[in-house]
Design a protein around this motif. Sequence first.
Motif, mmCIF file in Angstrom:
data_model
loop_
_atom_site.group_PDB
_atom_site.id
_atom_site.type_symbol
_atom_site.label_atom_id
_atom_site.label_comp_id
_atom_site.label_asym_id
_atom_site.label_seq_id
_atom_site.Cartn_x
_atom_site.Cartn_y
_atom_site.Cartn_z
ATOM 1 N N HIS A 87 -8.819 -6.214 -2.518
ATOM 2 C CA HIS A 87 -7.773 -5.670 -3.395
ATOM 3 C C HIS A 87 -7.245 -4.363 -2.812
ATOM 4 N N HIS A 89 -3.559 -2.055 -1.666
ATOM 5 C CA HIS A 89 -2.102 -1.892 -1.702
ATOM 6 C C HIS A 89 -1.734 -1.112 -0.443
ATOM 7 N N LYS A 208 -0.411 -13.230 -6.512
ATOM 8 C CA LYS A 208 -0.928 -12.168 -7.386
ATOM 9 C C LYS A 208 -0.108 -12.192 -8.668
ATOM 10 N N HIS A 269 -9.952 -5.975 -11.740
ATOM 11 C CA HIS A 269 -10.247 -4.860 -12.657
ATOM 12 C C HIS A 269 -11.222 -5.283 -13.765
ATOM 13 N N ASP A 338 -8.448 -1.298 -4.877
ATOM 14 C CA ASP A 338 -7.152 -0.769 -5.327
ATOM 15 C C ASP A 338 -6.693 0.375 -4.412
#
Length: 428
Positions: A87, A89, A208, A269, A338
């Motif tokens: 995960h 970004h 996603k 999450h 994240d």
Amino acid sequence: MTWFHRVSLSLFFLAVLNAQTSPGRILVRAGHLIDVRTGNEPADQTIVIEGDRIKAVTPTASTPAQPGDKEIDLKSMTVLPGLIDVHTHITMDTNFDPYHELTTDTARQALNGARFAKITLEAGFTSIRNVGAAGYSDIALRDYINAGLLPGPHMQASGPALGITGGHCDDNLLPYEFHETNEGVADGIPAVQHKVREVIKYGADLIKICATGGVLSKGDDPQASQYTLEEMQAIVADAHRLGRKVAAHAHGAQGILFATQAGVDSIEHGSYIDADAIGAMKAHGTYLVPTFYLTDWMQENGHLPAFYQQKMTDVSAAMRVNLRQAVAGGVKIALGTDAAVYPHGLNAHELEVYVTKLGMTPLAALQTGTINAAALMSWSDRTGALEPGKWADLIAVASDPLQDVRVLQHVPFVMKAGVVAKDEIHAR
Ligand SMILES: [Zn+2]
């Protein structure tokens, strides 16, 4: 040019070509190796590498170098598989100013990706799964890395995340007169089917989606479900038929349950996960991707606009209680960070909090970032363990991470696909 010159010239080029394609073996001499399946740590082992793959793992005593072999001395180090973060970004930077967010266009995202892919690889993460990026900037990054044009981890990339109008995966910062809609927004069954097919058309390895509200988005509620069960069933049916997994951002318990019942492959999450959701995820074999270290980092370093801050406080508190229940309840876990919410390169801090705050053993934590993550990505045949046939993706650290996983926060040696990406040991 005579025929003789032509023939000898061709032979010359053949010889050059041959020299390039068979460069001999690399022998990595390891002080200790970690078998991430068992936790065994055999001493004095050699990883034999041919091209981008592991050919064999054998005792050093019975693996002498042959002419043409290259040896890498890691005899004082512990060697383990390259880590995997499912995960990231990778095209976004750590900045919560709404104006910064609005002005980080596709070009800037692509340039961010080029910077952060190198940082992530050098932190010991040889594979990542990127879940959400604008303008297919993550797809372009993946293709550039695969072509050898940029340093970075092996990547799976989703392109834009799918979500409802006004949801976590929409852009809600601007007023109505600007008519701003994120490129992944799709409402209703035909629209989500079209959107799944569209992101696959432009190169997505996975889909996603945003199943619930989120924290870093304006005006929505992390506990509220966004996509309906029926919309998610349609998304999963199309994605799976086309050979793609589905990762669902979900905080609220109902959204976790709906996404799991719809058949998504991972819940990202999972902050308000409850007993029903835990039971459903175990029954379906759904992975949980905790993204947990960010709650610590945010508490110390995050300076958020007011409309994000209360949500961050509430969600962090819920995560600390509920994710521990999920781990204790036996839900499958894959490591995800994240990254971008906190700076890229700190990814390995996730392992520490799995041990100190979620109750995992160091080995279980290491498995989330190796074999479990590889399984979630359908890459068990190519990464996640130091085994013949897999990519030669490995890292070396100065002490035993099964004693203290924090040593993985400073990785001095990284090899990806048989190529040394970082070496602070022999550079000294
Ligand atoms: Zn995320």
